[in-house]
Design an enzyme around this catalytic site. Structure first.
Site, short mmCIF file in Angstrom:
data_model
loop_
_atom_site.label_atom_id
_atom_site.label_comp_id
_atom_site.label_asym_id
_atom_site.label_seq_id
_atom_site.Cartn_x
_atom_site.Cartn_y
_atom_site.Cartn_z
N GLY A 1 0.83 -1.20 0.00
CA GLY A 1 0.00 0.00 0.00
C GLY A 1 0.86 1.24 0.00
O GLY A 1 1.98 1.25 -0.53
N GLU A 2 0.35 2.30 0.58
CA GLU A 2 1.03 3.60 0.70
C GLU A 2 1.21 4.30 -0.64
O GLU A 2 1.72 5.42 -0.69
CB GLU A 2 2.42 3.45 1.35
CG GLU A 2 2.43 2.84 2.72
CD GLU A 2 3.83 2.69 3.29
OE1 GLU A 2 4.81 3.24 2.70
OE2 GLU A 2 3.98 2.02 4.33
#
Length: 353
Positions: free
Chosen positions: A319-320
């Site tokens: 993610g991120e």
């Protein structure tokens, strides 16, 4: 709420001719040729004449990656290996520059922005944009995750942020997310929109056990049954099973397309938001470039249903916005060959087909 212009096809013949007359066999640069075509079309939306287009040079300007953070009430039911408190801890890590996304943005040339969409503990950092819709969503298998008024406020927040970034010179926007429990929310969105069995949509997220997978499946099935009257309408769907960060990502995609910006889509969570955005306004899809296929179960099927081909396959599941960040050199390479590679006539090379 979002007025998105379809991409102009007026100059397609000029773009194709320019690509096909570079010193290479036809189609030899594969997917980069398709990305060049899409990027040039997006970035040349204001061009009106062939003469003006011929002089136009498509460039990525102030590429910006925005990480949207939000907490999910469903996390308290044990659908993740981490507690909700980790969301705020990771936001602090983003501010301190210690996360993977910080490193990739620094290495590759992204401007990084962090948005608190609604986390348990409000960040004291002035660098974090305050777009809070609350401090956590309600458990989606027991209640509506949020109200439709909160969804609309999230869209308004996202639109204001995109306008601010546009004014700062950004024409290419990527999005990432942080939110413990958000793969559960994204799986519910996927199952609802694609009408698929929940078992095909729920994955391991950050790496949960078989026992937690079974719990996630049960939670999502409960949520879809509880909210079956709300699943057809995209705004109601977000209110029922979405997350504060997913709402903002959806709104930011629509707002960026409205502003004629290229939109780089990250992994499973952001692709779920993209599906909702497409339900709201199908034209937004013309502005979306899918960065990678994550290692989350369901993402490949999601991309297949959307009929899109991601740029990268790196088995990421962090993610991120990390996959979106890593795509930037490929986007720049696509425009680099388009703008600077010699044509057969320029180089005095006999044309090949």
């Amino acid at each position: 709420m979002f007025k998105i212009a379809p991409l102009n096809n007026q100059f397609d013949h000029l773009i194709h001719n320019k690509i096909n007359n570079k010193t290479k066999p036809l189609g030899a640069l594969g997917q980069l040729e398709l990305i060049a075509l899409q990027l040039v079309k997006i970035l040349s939306q204001t061009i009106k004449s062939d003469v003006e287009f011929t002089a136009f040079k498509a460039e990525i300007c102030t590429p910006t990656l925005v990480v949207f953070a939000g907490d999910h009430g469903i996390a308290a039911q044990g659908v993740s290996i981490a507690p909700s408190e980790v969301t705020a801890q990771m936001v602090a890590n983003f501010v301190a520059g210690g996360a993977a996304i910080n490193i990739f943005c620094q290495q590759l040339g992204w401007q990084l922005e962090v948005v608190d969409c609604g986390i348990l503990e409000k960040s004291p950092a002035s660098k974090v944009h305050d777009c809070r819709l609350g401090n956590i969503t309600a458990p989606l298998n027991l209640h509506m995750a949020m109200s439709t008024a909160q969804v609309k406020q999230g869209f308004s927040n996202a639109k204001s942020l995109v306008l601010q970034l546009k004014q700062q010179g950004c024409n290419t926007l990527a999005m990432g997310e942080m939110g413990i429990g958000n793969t559960t929310s994204a799986a519910a969105i996927m199952a609802a929109i694609l009408n698929l069995p929940v078992t095909q949509c729920v994955g391991r997220g950050t790496g949960v056990s078989d026992e937690l997978i079974a719990r996630k499946i049960n939670v999502v099935e409960q949520a879809l049954q509880l909210h079956k009257a709300h699943l057809a309408d995209p705004i109601a769907l977000l209110a029922a099973v979405g997350g504060f960060e997913i709402v903002h990502i959806t709104g930011a995609m629509l707002a960026a397309a409205e502003q004629g910006m290229a939109v780089i889509v990250d992994g499973f969570i952001c692709s779920a938001a993209a599906m909702v955005a497409i339900k709201i306004n199908p034209i937004v899809k013309e502005y979306l470039i899918f960065a990678h296929c994550s290692n989350e179960q369901g993402h490949q099927q999601m991309l297949s249903k959307l009929e899109v081909k991601p740029l990268l396959q790196l088995d990421l599941r962090l993610g991120e916005g990390t996959g979106a960040a890593l795509s930037l050199p490929l986007l720049q390479a696509a425009l680099g060959f388009y703008n600077h590679m010699a044509s057969f006539a320029d180089a005095g090379v006999e044309q090949v087909v």
